[in-house]
Design a protein around this motif. Structure first.
Motif, PDB file in Angstrom:
ATOM      1  N   ALA A 163      -7.955  37.567  38.560  1.00 31.22           N
ATOM      2  CA  ALA A 163      -8.523  37.120  37.403  1.00 31.22           C
ATOM      3  C   ALA A 163      -8.981  35.813  37.200  1.00 31.22           C
ATOM      4  N   LYS A 164      -7.861  34.955  37.277  1.00 26.50           N
ATOM      5  CA  LYS A 164      -7.604  33.543  37.152  1.00 26.50           C
ATOM      6  C   LYS A 164      -8.395  32.901  38.116  1.00 26.50           C
ATOM      7  N   GLU A 171     -20.629  44.679  42.362  1.00 25.84           N
ATOM      8  CA  GLU A 171     -20.746  45.601  43.234  1.00 25.84           C
ATOM      9  C   GLU A 171     -19.485  45.436  44.092  1.00 25.84           C
ATOM     10  N   ALA A 172     -18.603  44.463  44.012  1.00 24.86           N
ATOM     11  CA  ALA A 172     -17.186  44.647  44.410  1.00 24.86           C
ATOM     12  C   ALA A 172     -16.443  45.780  44.087  1.00 24.86           C
ATOM     13  N   LEU A 173     -16.434  45.832  42.653  1.00 22.33           N
ATOM     14  CA  LEU A 173     -15.746  46.538  41.897  1.00 22.33           C
ATOM     15  C   LEU A 173     -16.058  48.003  42.003  1.00 22.33           C
ATOM     16  N   ASN A 174     -17.583  48.317  42.258  1.00 18.77           N
ATOM     17  CA  ASN A 174     -18.214  49.670  42.351  1.00 18.77           C
ATOM     18  C   ASN A 174     -17.866  50.225  43.792  1.00 18.77           C
ATOM     19  N   GLN A 175     -17.825  49.040  44.648  1.00 18.25           N
ATOM     20  CA  GLN A 175     -17.617  49.634  46.133  1.00 18.25           C
ATOM     21  C   GLN A 175     -16.102  50.167  46.213  1.00 18.25           C
ATOM     22  N   ARG A 225      -8.759  46.032  28.564  1.00 20.19           N
ATOM     23  CA  ARG A 225     -10.087  46.653  28.194  1.00 20.19           C
ATOM     24  C   ARG A 225     -11.217  46.667  29.204  1.00 20.19           C
ATOM     25  N   ILE A 226     -10.896  47.591  30.301  1.00 18.27           N
ATOM     26  CA  ILE A 226     -11.728  47.870  31.334  1.00 18.27           C
ATOM     27  C   ILE A 226     -11.541  49.487  31.730  1.00 18.27           C
ATOM     28  N   ALA A 268      -9.426  44.091  38.281  1.00 23.07           N
ATOM     29  CA  ALA A 268      -9.503  45.677  38.296  1.00 23.07           C
ATOM     30  C   ALA A 268      -9.783  45.699  39.946  1.00 23.07           C
ATOM     31  N   VAL A 269     -10.480  44.853  40.711  1.00 20.24           N
ATOM     32  CA  VAL A 269     -10.732  44.938  42.166  1.00 20.24           C
ATOM     33  C   VAL A 269      -9.378  44.867  42.706  1.00 20.24           C
TER      34      VAL A 269
END
Length: 389
Positions: free
Chosen positions: A54-55, A73-77, A247-248, A280-281
């Motif tokens: 995240a940083k 896109e990276a997180l949905n993948q 919060r995700i 999250a990724v």
């Protein structure tokens, strides 16, 4: 005559109250040296590899709107790969929508389905957000309590009988907060078949799905539902990756409602912050050892709680849960857990959550979060056993 502003707000809001432990928490501050085990949250700081991701995103300038309302896109993948591997069947990118918290994901699902005058049947005991979110939208919350003898059990006939022509969805949490009850694969199959016969949606809150002690993941509706089924799974990064404050969360849903969910996301929250999604990724792609660690910590806390709570006279202790991070118990002859929690707070300096927060069917029960430092859990149990013998 000037009317009070309160009279101008919706009826569902006028009678809405925050369900919490405010009075107990205020007394805890006065007493000092209280071990707080009433919150549904562990004491583990989010590990460095997630924070660093995240940083890095923040340092790279990820401070703008996210063009795709459904998530990077990276997180949905990553979510597609993660869920496909976890559940043993392909779950396409189009079937996932990211939201700023699991609670927001849940609220989007309810907004998608619930009209004023319709109802949602839900399995109780249940964390209070579910009942109140349904009410807030304008629907009728219909709790169906689990049966209890030495264990919590779901009566499917009773659950289905509570549904009628105005029922839009059946909601369950599995593993459950607060009981730890976990739906079996056979129960999930029965729910899916009922949905196919009636058209009633199934909303399955699987936030505690990885905190399951009999395998890598609890039985999930995603393991059996097809893309065309009226099924939504709600999940979150909060518990299994120690990310409560981030919060995700996300929804897994039929691809056919993807556009509608993207539009709802735009109008309800305008997407989830890019640097949060980057964390999250990392959680998904590098976090399996962390999930195992958290599961082990929750199980160790629960094992210790069950070993020591049995020393307290007249304690009603259900069979050990198959998942989650709570011990949920009662005292024989004590019907109001608020009084019991106040007594334990005074005598043992341990903070527990009273069961009325989770519905009338659990008003005598107390919830103890066991996802904490094992030494702190041991001290809390020593105090409770000494005070209640």
């Amino acid at each position: 005559m000037t009317r009070h502003a309160f009279e101008g707000i919706r009826a569902q809001i006028r009678d809405l109250r925050t369900e919490n432990i405010a009075a107990l928490a205020m007394r805890a501050r006065e007493l000092g040296d209280v071990i707080p085990l009433w919150y549904g949250e562990g004491d583990m700081v989010t590990p460095a590899f997630i924070r660093d991701a995240a940083k890095a995103a923040l340092d790279e300038g990820s401070t703008f709107y996210i063009p795709n309302m459904r998530g990077l896109e990276a997180l949905n993948q990553a979510l597609s790969r993660y869920q496909s591997d976890l559940h043993g069947r392909p779950i396409a990118i189009e079937r996932t929508t990211v939201a700023p918290s699991g609670m927001q994901a849940l609220y989007i699902a309810l907004q998608l389905l619930v009209d004023i005058g319709t109802n949602v049947v839900y399995v109780a005991p249940q964390w209070p957000n579910i009942h109140n979110a349904i009410h807030l939208i304008g629907g009728e919350p219909r709790p169906v309590p689990l049966d209890f003898d030495t264990d919590w059990r779901l009566d499917l006939d009773k659950l289905f009988a509570a549904c009628d022509a105005r029922t839009r969805a059946i909601f369950l949490s599995t593993p459950s907060n607060p009981t730890g009850w976990t739906a079996t694969a056979a129960e999930m199959q029965a729910l899916l078949e009922f949905s196919r016969r009636t058209g009633i949606w199934i909303i399955s809150d699987e936030v505690y799905g990885r905190l399951y002690f009999e395998g890598n993941v609890a039985p999930s509706i995603l393991q059996i539902a097809d893309d065309c089924d009226r099924v939504i799974s709600i999940n979150s990064f909060s518990k299994a990756w120690a990310m409560t404050g981030w919060r995700i969360g996300w929804l897994s849903h039929p691809a056919g409602i993807t556009d509608q969910l993207a539009a709802m996301t735009q109008y309800m929250n305008s997407g989830t912050a890019g640097m949060i999604q980057a964390g999250a990724v990392a959680a998904l792609t590098e976090g399996e050892p962390l999930v195992s660690e958290i599961r082990g910590k929750a199980k160790a806390g629960l094992d210790l709680a069950y070993k020591r709570l049995g020393e307290i006279p007249d304690l009603i202790l259900p069979n050990k849960p198959r998942g989650g991070m709570y011990a949920f118990f009662a005292l024989e002859g004590r019907t109001d857990a608020r009084e019991v929690c106040a007594d334990i707070l005074e005598k043992a300096r341990v903070g527990l959550a009273p069961g009325h927060l989770f519905g009338n069917s659990s008003a005598a029960f107390l919830r103890m979060c066991v996802f904490r430092d094992i030494g702190q859990i041991e001290i809390a149990l020593d105090r409770m056993v000494s005070a209640m013998k």
